[in-house]
Scaffold this motif. Structure first.
Motif, PDB file in Angstrom:
ATOM      1  N   PRO A  54      -4.839   1.720  14.018  1.00 39.34           N
ATOM      2  CA  PRO A  54      -3.429   2.047  14.249  1.00 39.34           C
ATOM      3  C   PRO A  54      -2.793   2.579  12.981  1.00 39.34           C
ATOM      4  CG  PRO A  54      -3.751  -0.313  14.167  1.00 39.34           C
ATOM      5  CD  PRO A  54      -5.106   0.317  14.133  1.00 39.34           C
ATOM      6  N   PRO A  55      -1.832   3.471  13.142  1.00 35.52           N
ATOM      7  CA  PRO A  55      -1.214   4.054  11.967  1.00 35.52           C
ATOM      8  C   PRO A  55      -0.317   3.065  11.226  1.00 35.52           C
ATOM      9  CG  PRO A  55      -0.101   4.797  13.934  1.00 35.52           C
ATOM     10  CD  PRO A  55      -1.294   3.996  14.373  1.00 35.52           C
ATOM     11  N   VAL A  56      -0.037   3.415  10.023  1.00 33.69           N
ATOM     12  CA  VAL A  56       0.913   2.680   9.190  1.00 33.69           C
ATOM     13  C   VAL A  56       2.165   3.537   9.146  1.00 33.69           C
ATOM     14  CG1 VAL A  56       1.379   1.832   6.869  1.00 33.69           C
ATOM     15  CG2 VAL A  56      -0.910   1.628   7.832  1.00 33.69           C
ATOM     16  N   LYS A  57       3.320   2.917   9.333  1.00 33.82           N
ATOM     17  CA  LYS A  57       4.583   3.638   9.297  1.00 33.82           C
ATOM     18  C   LYS A  57       5.267   3.414   7.955  1.00 33.82           C
ATOM     19  CE  LYS A  57       5.684   3.020  14.207  1.00 33.82           C
ATOM     20  NZ  LYS A  57       6.681   2.438  15.129  1.00 33.82           N
ATOM     21  N   LYS A  58       5.689   4.514   7.311  1.00 31.65           N
ATOM     22  CA  LYS A  58       6.506   4.396   6.099  1.00 31.65           C
ATOM     23  C   LYS A  58       7.921   4.788   6.482  1.00 31.65           C
ATOM     24  CE  LYS A  58       6.669   7.196   2.395  1.00 31.65           C
ATOM     25  NZ  LYS A  58       6.265   7.884   1.177  1.00 31.65           N
ATOM     26  N   SER A  59       8.830   3.831   6.406  1.00 25.90           N
ATOM     27  CA  SER A  59      10.209   4.064   6.805  1.00 25.90           C
ATOM     28  C   SER A  59      10.916   4.994   5.841  1.00 25.90           C
ATOM     29  CB  SER A  59      10.962   2.729   6.885  1.00 25.90           C
ATOM     30  OG  SER A  59      11.060   2.163   5.597  1.00 25.90           O
ATOM     31  N   LYS A  60      12.117   5.428   6.218  1.00 29.07           N
ATOM     32  CA  LYS A  60      12.907   6.305   5.350  1.00 29.07           C
ATOM     33  C   LYS A  60      13.219   5.628   4.023  1.00 29.07           C
ATOM     34  CE  LYS A  60      16.458   7.397   7.851  1.00 29.07           C
ATOM     35  NZ  LYS A  60      17.628   8.040   8.483  1.00 29.07           N
ATOM     36  N   THR A  61      13.232   4.310   3.997  1.00 29.53           N
ATOM     37  CA  THR A  61      13.517   3.576   2.763  1.00 29.53           C
ATOM     38  C   THR A  61      12.260   3.331   1.941  1.00 29.53           C
ATOM     39  OG1 THR A  61      13.380   1.477   3.949  1.00 29.53           O
ATOM     40  CG2 THR A  61      15.564   2.466   3.710  1.00 29.53           C
ATOM     41  N   GLY A  62      11.088   3.815   2.412  1.00 31.46           N
ATOM     42  CA  GLY A  62       9.852   3.731   1.641  1.00 31.46           C
ATOM     43  C   GLY A  62       9.053   2.455   1.836  1.00 31.46           C
ATOM     44  N   ILE A  63       9.328   1.718   2.904  1.00 25.23           N
ATOM     45  CA  ILE A  63       8.596   0.480   3.160  1.00 25.23           C
ATOM     46  C   ILE A  63       7.459   0.778   4.136  1.00 25.23           C
ATOM     47  CG2 ILE A  63       8.734  -1.879   4.027  1.00 25.23           C
ATOM     48  CD1 ILE A  63      11.749  -1.761   3.313  1.00 25.23           C
ATOM     49  N   CYS A  64       6.245   0.340   3.798  1.00 25.02           N
ATOM     50  CA  CYS A  64       5.061   0.559   4.625  1.00 25.02           C
ATOM     51  C   CYS A  64       4.895  -0.600   5.611  1.00 25.02           C
ATOM     52  CB  CYS A  64       3.822   0.677   3.745  1.00 25.02           C
ATOM     53  SG  CYS A  64       3.907   2.032   2.563  1.00 25.02           S
ATOM     54  N   HIS A  65       4.883  -0.272   6.901  1.00 19.30           N
ATOM     55  CA  HIS A  65       4.751  -1.281   7.952  1.00 19.30           C
ATOM     56  C   HIS A  65       3.418  -1.092   8.670  1.00 19.30           C
ATOM     57  CE1 HIS A  65       8.967  -2.470   7.592  1.00 19.30           C
ATOM     58  NE2 HIS A  65       9.255  -1.185   7.507  1.00 19.30           N
ATOM     59  N   GLU A  66       2.565  -2.106   8.633  1.00 23.45           N
ATOM     60  CA  GLU A  66       1.290  -2.064   9.346  1.00 23.45           C
ATOM     61  C   GLU A  66       1.492  -2.480  10.793  1.00 23.45           C
ATOM     62  OE1 GLU A  66      -2.427  -3.167   6.874  1.00 23.45           O
ATOM     63  OE2 GLU A  66      -0.864  -4.612   6.361  1.00 23.45           O
ATOM     64  N   TYR A  67       0.606  -2.011  11.667  1.00 16.35           N
ATOM     65  CA  TYR A  67       0.639  -2.380  13.079  1.00 16.35           C
ATOM     66  C   TYR A  67       0.565  -3.902  13.212  1.00 16.35           C
ATOM     67  CZ  TYR A  67      -0.565  -2.640  17.992  1.00 16.35           C
ATOM     68  OH  TYR A  67      -0.564  -2.937  19.325  1.00 16.35           O
ATOM     69  N   GLY A  68       1.435  -4.459  14.021  1.00 18.60           N
ATOM     70  CA  GLY A  68       1.426  -5.898  14.268  1.00 18.60           C
ATOM     71  C   GLY A  68       2.370  -6.687  13.377  1.00 18.60           C
ATOM     72  N   THR A  69       2.993  -6.037  12.401  1.00 21.51           N
ATOM     73  CA  THR A  69       3.928  -6.754  11.540  1.00 21.51           C
ATOM     74  C   THR A  69       5.308  -6.799  12.190  1.00 21.51           C
ATOM     75  OG1 THR A  69       4.397  -4.738  10.286  1.00 21.51           O
ATOM     76  CG2 THR A  69       2.702  -6.199   9.398  1.00 21.51           C
ATOM     77  N   LYS A  70       6.169  -7.610  11.617  1.00 25.86           N
ATOM     78  CA  LYS A  70       7.464  -7.928  12.217  1.00 25.86           C
ATOM     79  C   LYS A  70       8.312  -6.695  12.563  1.00 25.86           C
ATOM     80  CE  LYS A  70      11.452 -10.900  11.412  1.00 25.86           C
ATOM     81  NZ  LYS A  70      12.060 -11.878  10.523  1.00 25.86           N
ATOM     82  N   TYR A  71       8.435  -5.747  11.657  1.00 27.47           N
ATOM     83  CA  TYR A  71       9.333  -4.609  11.866  1.00 27.47           C
ATOM     84  C   TYR A  71       8.630  -3.321  12.282  1.00 27.47           C
ATOM     85  CZ  TYR A  71      12.815  -7.673   9.867  1.00 27.47           C
ATOM     86  OH  TYR A  71      13.652  -8.728   9.645  1.00 27.47           O
ATOM     87  N   TYR A  72       7.357  -3.394  12.608  1.00 26.20           N
ATOM     88  CA  TYR A  72       6.605  -2.186  12.964  1.00 26.20           C
ATOM     89  C   TYR A  72       7.239  -1.474  14.165  1.00 26.20           C
ATOM     90  CZ  TYR A  72       2.737   0.885  14.147  1.00 26.20           C
ATOM     91  OH  TYR A  72       1.975   1.992  14.429  1.00 26.20           O
ATOM     92  N   GLU A  73       7.489  -2.215  15.230  1.00 24.91           N
ATOM     93  CA  GLU A  73       8.045  -1.610  16.450  1.00 24.91           C
ATOM     94  C   GLU A  73       9.490  -1.170  16.260  1.00 24.91           C
ATOM     95  OE1 GLU A  73       6.413  -0.765  19.192  1.00 24.91           O
ATOM     96  OE2 GLU A  73       4.561  -1.531  18.323  1.00 24.91           O
ATOM     97  N   GLN A  74      10.218  -1.823  15.388  1.00 25.69           N
ATOM     98  CA  GLN A  74      11.632  -1.492  15.174  1.00 25.69           C
ATOM     99  C   GLN A  74      11.812  -0.245  14.309  1.00 25.69           C
ATOM    100  OE1 GLN A  74      13.756  -4.863  13.681  1.00 25.69           O
ATOM    101  NE2 GLN A  74      12.958  -6.230  15.257  1.00 25.69           N
ATOM    102  N   THR A  75      10.783   0.133  13.575  1.00 24.13           N
ATOM    103  CA  THR A  75      10.873   1.292  12.677  1.00 24.13           C
ATOM    104  C   THR A  75      10.811   2.568  13.514  1.00 24.13           C
ATOM    105  OG1 THR A  75       9.778   0.017  10.960  1.00 24.13           O
ATOM    106  CG2 THR A  75       9.864   2.397  10.644  1.00 24.13           C
ATOM    107  N   LYS A  76      11.912   3.316  13.536  1.00 24.46           N
ATOM    108  CA  LYS A  76      12.010   4.508  14.389  1.00 24.46           C
ATOM    109  C   LYS A  76      11.896   5.815  13.619  1.00 24.46           C
ATOM    110  CE  LYS A  76      12.644   1.918  17.923  1.00 24.46           C
ATOM    111  NZ  LYS A  76      11.474   1.552  18.667  1.00 24.46           N
ATOM    112  N   HIS A  77      12.349   5.874  12.385  1.00 17.62           N
ATOM    113  CA  HIS A  77      12.281   7.093  11.576  1.00 17.62           C
ATOM    114  C   HIS A  77      11.259   6.840  10.478  1.00 17.62           C
ATOM    115  CE1 HIS A  77      15.805   8.568  13.644  1.00 17.62           C
ATOM    116  NE2 HIS A  77      16.342   7.369  13.464  1.00 17.62           N
ATOM    117  N   PHE A  78      10.079   7.482  10.594  1.00 14.60           N
ATOM    118  CA  PHE A  78       8.971   7.140   9.713  1.00 14.60           C
ATOM    119  C   PHE A  78       8.023   8.296   9.509  1.00 14.60           C
ATOM    120  CE2 PHE A  78       8.005   6.026  14.068  1.00 14.60           C
ATOM    121  CZ  PHE A  78       6.775   6.626  14.268  1.00 14.60           C
ATOM    122  N   GLU A  79       7.143   8.112   8.537  1.00  9.92           N
ATOM    123  CA  GLU A  79       6.029   9.015   8.263  1.00  9.92           C
ATOM    124  C   GLU A  79       4.762   8.217   8.558  1.00  9.92           C
ATOM    125  OE1 GLU A  79       4.381  11.574   4.443  1.00  9.92           O
ATOM    126  OE2 GLU A  79       6.330  10.589   4.338  1.00  9.92           O
TER     127      GLU A  79
END
Length: 65
Positions: free
Chosen positions: A21-46
């Motif tokens: 699964p991909p890792v999401k980097k939010s607009k604020t630069g935080i890397c969220h791995e699949y299955g972590t608390k804010y992964y699904e909530q992160t909407k604007h990401f790379e």
């Protein structure tokens, strides 16, 4: 036409998105791995393929999990 649709369905079901699964980097630069608390909530990401790749691009790990 039916053969093409069948091939598309077979291809879609043979690909398992949970393999890496991909890792999401939010607009604020935080890397969220699949299955972590804010992964699904992160909407604007790379999207990145690994946490190391995300961090190398200037991201950081979340302070909380």
């Amino acid at each position: 036409m039916k053969k093409i649709l069948l091939l598309i369905l077979v291809f879609c079901f043979s690909c398992d998105p949970l393999d890496s699964p991909p890792v999401k980097k939010s607009k604020t630069g935080i890397c969220h791995e699949y299955g972590t608390k804010y992964y699904e909530q992160t909407k604007h990401f790379e999207v990145f393929q690994s946490i190391d790749e995300c961090i190398s691009s200037g991201g950081r790990l979340p302070k909380r999990k």
